[in-house]
Design an enzyme around this catalytic site. Structure first.
Site: not given
Ligand code: AMP
Length: 282
Positions: A35, A37, A61, A150
Site C-alpha cells: 500500500e 507504493h 545500489q 526513505d
Molecule cells: P522501494 O520499492 O522500496 O524502493 O520503494 C519505492 C518508493 O516507495 C520509495 O520512494 C519509497 O520511499 C516508497 N515507500 C516504500 N515504503 C513506503 C511506505 N511504507 N510508505 C510510503 N512510501 C514508501
C-alpha cells in the site's frame, strides 16, 4: 496499460508525450508492491496526464553482502496493482538494458550520504542517484513522488535535482503503516511470524523518544540512549544498525535539539534490515 522493458522505447514514448503537451508523473520503485507504493501512485495520478511506474531492482545500489538476489518480485501481481491505480505505463527493464558493460558515469551527493544509511551501506546512494538520474532522463517527468520512509534518499534526490537544475518537482509522501504501526516495506516479507510480531516496537520506541523530546529533552545523546535501552528491552531479537538524530535537510547529526529534527533508525531483525523515522517538531 503498457509494459515497456527497453529504455530507448520508453524515452521515445515519453518524448512523444512531451511534444504533445502531456505532463508526466513518475513513481520509481523496486517492485513487490504494497500500500505504500500504491499511495505514491495515488498521489501522482491527479498531478499528471501520464503516470509511469518504474520497477527495477537496481544492482548498483546494493552492497556485496546485501539482498539483491533475494529481493522479492512479482511482476504480474505488481502490474495488476499498478493498473488498478490507473498507471499508464510500467517500465521494468533488465539490468543489462540499463547498464552497458562499460557504464562509467556516476551521480553522487556525498555531503548528504555520510550518515544514516549512507554510513552503513557504502555506495548505496551513489547507485540510487545514478539510476534516478537515468530514470529522469528516460521519462522526462514533470513530477516524481518518493516516500518519506526513505527520508535520506528523498533529501538527497531533492538536493540533486536542485544542484543539477533537473526540471522536475519532487514530492515526498508520508509513511504508510500497518495498523500496528510497522512501516510497510517489501522487506517485511523476510520476517518470520515471531519477528513480525516484534517489529512494531521499532515505531513504538521512536514515538516514545519523540514524546520525550517534545516534553523538553534537548540532549540528542540522552534521547538516543533512551531509544537504545527501549529496543534492548522491547526488541531483544533486533540489532540496531543506527539510531540517529539529524537535521532533516542536511542529514547531519545534531547534539542539541533546537528545531525540526529527524529521528531515524535502522534495525536488523532476522534477515530483514528495516528503517523508520519520525520528524520531531519542537
Ligand atoms: P522501494 O520499492 O522500496 O524502493 O520503494 C519505492 C518508493 O516507495 C520509495 O520512494 C519509497 O520511499 C516508497 N515507500 C516504500 N515504503 C513506503 C511506505 N511504507 N510508505 C510510503 N512510501 C514508501
Amino acid at each position: 496499460m503498457n509494459i515497456i522493458t527497453d529504455p530507448r522505447e520508453l524515452q521515445k514514448q515519453c518524448l512523444t508525450w512531451r511534444s504533445e503537451g502531456l505532463t508526466i508523473g513518475l513513481v520509481p520503485t523496486m517492485g513487490y508492491f504494497h500500500e505504500g507504493h500504491l499511495a505514491l501512485m495515488d498521489r501522482a495520478r491527479p498531478l499528471c496526464d501520464k503516470l509511469i511506474v518504474t520497477l527495477f531492482v537496481n544492482p548498483t545500489q546494493f552492497g556485496e553482502n546485501e539482498d539483491l538476489n533475494k529481493y522479492p518480485h512479482d511482476l504480474d501481481g505488481d502490474s495488476a496493482k499498478a493498473q488498478s491505480r490507473e498507471t499508464d505505463l510500467i517500465f521494468a527493464p533488465e539490468s543489462s538494458a540499463m547498464y552497458e558493460e562499460d557504464h562509467a558515469t556516476r551521480v553522487d551527493v556525498p555531503e548528504l550520504g555520510k550518515h544514516l544509511c549512507g554510513a552503513s551501506r557504502s555506495g548505496h546512494f551513489k547507485g540510487v542517484c545514478t539510476v534516478v538520474t537515468k530514470l529522469f532522463m528516460l521519462t522526462q517527468p514533470d513530477v516524481a513522488v518518493f516516500g518519506r520512509k526513505d527520508w535520506q534518499q528523498l533529501a538527497i534526490i531533492k538536493r540533486m535535482v536542485r544542484d543539477l537544475n533537473i526540471p522536475v518537482q519532487i514530492i515526498g509522501h508520508e509513511i504508510i503503516r500497518e495498523s500496528d504501526g510497522l512501516a510497510l516495506s517489501s522487506r517485511n516479507a523476510y520476517l518470520t511470524e515471531k519477528e513480525r510480531a516484534a517489529a512494531p516496537s521499532i515505531r513504538k520506541g521512536l514515538v516514545k523518544m519523540a514524546e520525550m523530546v517534545k516534553n523538553g529533552e534537548r540532549n540528542a545523546e540522552v534521547a538516543k540512549a533512551f531509544l537504545h535501552n527501549e529496543y534492548a528491552s522491547t526488541l531483544p531479537m533486533g540489532t540496531v544498525d543506527y539510531i540517529e538524530l539529524v537535521d532533516p535537510d542536511a542529514i547531519e547529526p545534531i547534539e542539541i535539539i533546537t528545531g525540526s529534527t529527524l529521528a531515524a533508525v535502522a534495525v536488523r531483525i532476522g534477515k530483514a534490515r528495516l528503517i523508520d523515522n519520525i520528524l520531531i517538531e519542537v
